[in-house]
Design an enzyme around this catalytic site. Structure first.
Site, PDB file in Angstrom:
ATOM      1  N   LYS A  26      43.192  48.034  77.086  1.00  0.00           N
ATOM      2  CA  LYS A  26      43.599  48.319  75.708  1.00  0.00           C
ATOM      3  C   LYS A  26      42.377  48.533  74.812  1.00  0.00           C
ATOM      4  CE  LYS A  26      46.292  45.225  73.419  1.00  0.00           C
ATOM      5  NZ  LYS A  26      45.894  44.858  72.047  1.00  0.00           N
ATOM      6  N   SER A 166      33.518  38.379  66.930  1.00  0.00           N
ATOM      7  CA  SER A 166      34.655  39.308  66.936  1.00  0.00           C
ATOM      8  C   SER A 166      34.191  40.717  67.247  1.00  0.00           C
ATOM      9  CB  SER A 166      35.350  39.291  65.567  1.00  0.00           C
ATOM     10  OG  SER A 166      36.176  40.427  65.458  1.00  0.00           O
ATOM     11  N   ASP A 319      41.995  36.301  74.567  1.00  0.00           N
ATOM     12  CA  ASP A 319      43.425  36.651  74.612  1.00  0.00           C
ATOM     13  C   ASP A 319      44.167  35.930  75.744  1.00  0.00           C
ATOM     14  OD1 ASP A 319      43.167  38.386  72.470  1.00  0.00           O
ATOM     15  OD2 ASP A 319      42.637  40.080  73.756  1.00  0.00           O
ATOM     16  N   LYS A 346      45.844  35.388  65.605  1.00  0.00           N
ATOM     17  CA  LYS A 346      46.166  36.499  66.516  1.00  0.00           C
ATOM     18  C   LYS A 346      47.564  37.033  66.164  1.00  0.00           C
ATOM     19  CE  LYS A 346      42.345  36.691  68.784  1.00  0.00           C
ATOM     20  NZ  LYS A 346      41.491  37.859  68.598  1.00  0.00           N
ATOM     21  N   ARG A 350      48.793  31.375  67.967  1.00  0.00           N
ATOM     22  CA  ARG A 350      49.023  31.147  69.407  1.00  0.00           C
ATOM     23  C   ARG A 350      48.944  29.679  69.800  1.00  0.00           C
ATOM     24  NH1 ARG A 350      46.300  36.724  71.769  1.00  0.00           N
ATOM     25  NH2 ARG A 350      48.206  37.930  71.461  1.00  0.00           N
TER      26      ARG A 350
END
Ligand code: S3P
Length: 438
Positions: A26, A166, A319, A346, A350
């Site tokens: 992705k 990030s 992730d 996120k 999460r």
């Protein structure tokens, strides 16, 4: 466009087997479309992830002036100077798409408005706006969340420190820096995924790196450079492959191979952690494709034990904590994960989504502001309906849990899986899992 809410149920599976493919990466797919749209001339992309998030980026690139055609498995992108789009660019659920394109729009010195779905509207955009403002960008109509508008501005190069590891913020600064006057220097105290740097080089952009053992890495990029069209191939996504690998290692008797997966070390923290837990995972047939390391991943059912996952590993598996937490429920003993503050912002919170879901499945789980602890019992009961909170990775994680738990696991909404792994159900079914849409 709101996606239709439709649930799914996952029942205990017999041994999983077979050779399967993970969808295209992705992160690389978003970047390939954006960089090809910035390059004047025709680029070709193969292996592109054809999932909702990436298709939103493709639509945004068209609105900004690129001509994009799909010819079988090949995407041809004809980049041209960007123009102000007639309407707001809509990114659905895609944080990577919107944050990178904000940087690229700034660098292209045009104005544009940005919007997204309910989950993306709740996520922080100030982390991108702040460095862009330091460069001279005018951000209008914004409280640091979508919807927001950027005005066409002249940018100046900056020296900045990436306060958080990030890659989305780093990439937005690099893309803005292409249109800034002077040389921008980014200090990266903790390394995060480097696909932007690798791919900008493939598009002919010069970046220079200095590494310092004590302070991290410094990236310099001169403004005014243009991109040269090229051919990009997206390898399999290690984040998507992790769901398949996890399903195999917790389901007795399983052995699977996921072919052609990216194994860039800034993305493989999950595999390192699973191996430390005792998982039988082998990277076979290692090779290099398009400047990225790739392998076939063989995974077999394994007896697992709990581990401490160090905070420094978070950027390389950011992730993967939801699926790791599911695996940890099938391990014996405590798995303690720290340094997780980014998980709060996120696609869903999460830490909360995982804790509530696992507790409903009978798993002993605790959390704090930036940590999660799962006390695995070697098995999990299941028998719950999970709220996925518009989060594809929560949806897939709990369907994987249902493949090995005693009682079935239902999720309230499987629609978001299409944002990153549209063939997830088919791939799991091909391996022998027992998942049904409801
Ligand atoms: C991404 C970076 C990470 C990751 C996201 C993809 C990227 O986000 O969570 O799924 O492609 O740059 P952050 O930059 O917020 O860490």
């Amino acid at each position: 466009m709101a996606m239709r809410k439709a649930g799914a149920i996952s029942r205990k599976a017999a041994a999983l087997a077979g050779a399967v493919k993970a969808p295209g990466d992705k992160s690389i797919s978003h970047r390939a479309l954006i960089f090809a749209a910035l390059a004047h001339g025709e680029s070709e992309i193969t292996g592109l992830l054809e999932a909702d998030d990436v298709l939103r980026t493709a639509a945004a690139m068209r609105a900004l002036g690129a001509d994009i055609e799909k010819d079988g498995g090949r995407w041809r992108v004809h980049g041209a100077p960007w123009r102000t789009p007639a309407q707001a660019l809509y990114f659905g659920n895609a944080g990577t798409g919107v944050r990178l394109v904000m940087g690229a729009v700034a660098g292209a010195r045009i104005s544009a408005s940005f919007d997204g779905d309910i989950s993306l509207r709740s996520r922080p955009m100030g982390r991108v706006l702040e460095p862009l403002r330091m460069m001279g960008l005018e951000a209008l109509d914004t409280d640091g969340r979508l919807p927001l508008a950027l005005g066409a501005s002249s940018l100046m190069a900056v020296n900045c420190v990436l306060a958080k590891p990030s890659a989305q913020v780093k990439s937005a600064i690099l893309l803005a820096a292409l249109g800034a006057e002077g040389t921008t220097r980014i200090h990266e105290p903790a390394l995060c995924r480097d696909h932007t740097e690798r791919m900008l080089r493939a598009f002919g952009v010069t970046l220079t790196f200095e590494a310092d053992d004590a302070t991290g890495r410094y990236i310099s990029i001169a403004g005014g450079q243009s991109l040269t069209p090229t051919h990009v191939t997206a390898p399999g996504d290690p984040s998507s492959a992790a769901f398949l690998v996890a399903a195999a290692i917790i389901t007795p008797g399983s052995e699977i191979v996921v072919e052609g997966v990216l194994i860039n070390s800034l993305r493989t923290g999950i595999y390192e952690t699973l191996r430390e837990m005792g998982a039988d995972i082998v990277f076979e047939n290692k090779r290099e494709e398009n400047g990225e390391p790739v392998a076939d991943i063989r995974a077999r059912h394994s007896v697992l034990h709990g581990v401490d996952v160090p905070a420094e590993r978070a950027p390389s598996m950011i992730d993967e904590y939801p699926i790791l937490s599911v695996v940890a429920a099938f391990a014996n003993g405590e798995t303690r994960m720290t340094g997780l503050e980014e998980l709060r912002v996120k696609e869903s919170d999460r830490i909360a989504s995982v804790e509530i879901g696992l507790a409903a499945c009978g798993v002993d789980v605790k959390s704090g502001e930036d940590w999660l602890s799962v006390n695995g019992q070697g098995a999990a009961r299941g028998g719950a309906t999970i709220k996925t909170n518009h989060d594809h990775r929560i949806a897939m994680s709990f369907l994987v849990l249902g493949a090995a738990s005693t009682e079935p696991v239902e999720i309230d909404d499987a629609a978001m899986i299409a944002t990153s792994f549209p063939e997830f159900m088919e791939t799991m079914t091909a391996m022998g899992s027992n998942i049904l849409a409801r």
